[in-house]
Design a protein around this motif. Structure first.
Motif, PDB file in Angstrom:
ATOM      1  N   GLU A  65      33.723  89.498  64.888  1.00  0.00           N
ATOM      2  CA  GLU A  65      34.263  90.350  63.840  1.00  0.00           C
ATOM      3  C   GLU A  65      34.510  91.769  64.323  1.00  0.00           C
ATOM      4  O   GLU A  65      34.919  92.626  63.541  1.00  0.00           O
ATOM      5  N   ARG A 107      27.592  81.802  68.312  1.00  0.00           N
ATOM      6  CA  ARG A 107      26.756  82.394  67.279  1.00  0.00           C
ATOM      7  C   ARG A 107      25.273  82.394  67.642  1.00  0.00           C
ATOM      8  O   ARG A 107      24.407  82.481  66.774  1.00  0.00           O
ATOM      9  N   ASP A 150      30.727  91.235  68.671  1.00  0.00           N
ATOM     10  CA  ASP A 150      30.842  89.886  68.128  1.00  0.00           C
ATOM     11  C   ASP A 150      32.278  89.598  67.695  1.00  0.00           C
ATOM     12  O   ASP A 150      33.183  90.420  67.865  1.00  0.00           O
ATOM     13  N   SER A 205      29.472  98.167  62.314  1.00  0.00           N
ATOM     14  CA  SER A 205      30.848  97.718  62.156  1.00  0.00           C
ATOM     15  C   SER A 205      31.781  98.616  62.953  1.00  0.00           C
ATOM     16  O   SER A 205      31.426  99.753  63.296  1.00  0.00           O
ATOM     17  N   ASN A 239      32.126  93.723  65.446  1.00  0.00           N
ATOM     18  CA  ASN A 239      30.930  94.539  65.263  1.00  0.00           C
ATOM     19  C   ASN A 239      30.281  94.858  66.597  1.00  0.00           C
ATOM     20  O   ASN A 239      30.233  94.005  67.491  1.00  0.00           O
ATOM     21  N   PHE A 268      27.232  86.848  61.542  1.00  0.00           N
ATOM     22  CA  PHE A 268      28.643  87.234  61.555  1.00  0.00           C
ATOM     23  C   PHE A 268      29.396  86.248  62.448  1.00  0.00           C
ATOM     24  O   PHE A 268      28.816  85.309  62.974  1.00  0.00           O
ATOM     25  N   GLU A 269      30.683  86.461  62.616  1.00  0.00           N
ATOM     26  CA  GLU A 269      31.455  85.581  63.493  1.00  0.00           C
ATOM     27  C   GLU A 269      30.948  85.673  64.928  1.00  0.00           C
ATOM     28  O   GLU A 269      30.599  86.754  65.406  1.00  0.00           O
TER      29      GLU A 269
END
Length: 310
Positions: free
Chosen positions: A235, A281, A233, A252, A237, A301-302
């Protein structure tokens, strides 16, 4: 952050779906492992065939020319048990998979690669393009990662010391390549030092149910399966299809487990994840054994996006 309430059914009646690719109109291209086809699922859930492939379609990605690049597995055998399609092995005359270019508009199929450095490609899986137009391809049965540049008709081995690689994904800045190993439960990390050039880094995570024993001599027909495909994603992750737990696990880049989303109905073949929607998203999840495509709306999350995604 654990639960199943976020899942929305998008499409059903798919023939062992995997490798979703989200298009700009909200449609989702899906590889059918059993159906040996690339199909399009509309936002309303209708299924249309884009192209038929010579063997089971496993992974796909859109390249710099806008075409879909589809990796095949050479064909499996299947059994239906209590509403779930199970993969039972390789067909008797299996010779390996190939990489194809598929025109998303006309459905034209062109074979690109059947060998890499003189060795026939094995059962191929996920495909991810870097910003330079090269694609990393997981070769599960051969234990290899290939790097192909379709525009130059060039392919070679990027990494050979992987065990049943399945999912592949790049960090948002392209500096890391992540690989999920199905039968070890490891999430591998590689530093990208150049196009197709990788240096191994410490593993980012291991499936909590994975045994901590020697993985040499793995029997592809007997070992427990932990991971399938993955996405990354916005971020950074890792969002991994969790076969053992019937859902999607979020880890993460530092190895912390952040979330787990379990499918509404248990399926030992939750196969892949892809992001789409205006802000990236919406996470699309293929439930292969039950032939379904789900969406997780409002990703917490982003949002994610891959190179050359329309």
């Amino acid at each position: 952050m654990f639960g199943e309430s976020n899942f929305r059914l998008v499409g059903s009646g798919l023939s062992c779906p995997e490798g979703p690719v989200v298009e700009d109109d909200g449609s989702v291209l899906v590889c059918e492992v059993r159906g040996a086809a690339l199909v399009r699922v509309s936002p309303g859930g209708s299924r249309t065939v884009v192209a038929n492939l010579p063997s089971g379609a496993n992974g796909a990605a859109i390249g710099p020319d806008g075409a879909a690049y589809v990796a095949t597995n050479g064909s499996f055998t299947f059994a239906d048990v209590e509403g779930i399609t199970h993969i039972t092995g390789l067909i008797e005359d299996w010779v390996g998979g190939a990489l194809y270019r598929v025109d998303r508009t006309t459905g034209e199929v062109r074979e690109l690669f059947t060998e890499s450095e003189g060795q026939h490609l094995g059962s191929l899986n996920d495909v991810v393009f870097d910003a330079d137009g090269g694609a990393y391809i997981a070769d599960t049965t051969s234990g290899l990662l290939h790097y192909a540049v379709p525009a130059e008709r060039r392919i070679g081995v990027a990494v050979s010391d992987v065990v049943t690689p399945n999912g592949v994904g790049l960090s948002p800045d392209g500096s890391r390549l992540y690989v999920s190993e199905t039968f070890t439960g490891r999430l591998r990390t590689f530093e990208v030092v150049g196009p197709g050039k990788l240096l191994p880094l410490p593993d980012v995570f291991q499936h909590p149910a994975a045994a901590q024993d020697d993985t040499e001599g793995i029997d592809l027909q007997q070992s427990k399966q932990f991971w399938d495909g993955l996405a990354v994603d916005g971020e950074g992750n890792l969002v991994v299809a969790d076969l053992a737990s019937s859902g999607v696990r979020v880890v993460s880049p530092l190895g912390a487990e952040l979330a787990f989303f379990e499918t509404p109905e248990r399926d030992p073949y939750v196969t892949c994840v892809a992001f789409g929607g205006p802000d990236g998203r919406t996470a699309y999840v293929t439930s292969g054994g039950r032939g379904r495509l789900y969406a997780i709306d409002n990703w917490p999350f982003e949002g994610g996006r891959v190179n050359f995604q329309p």
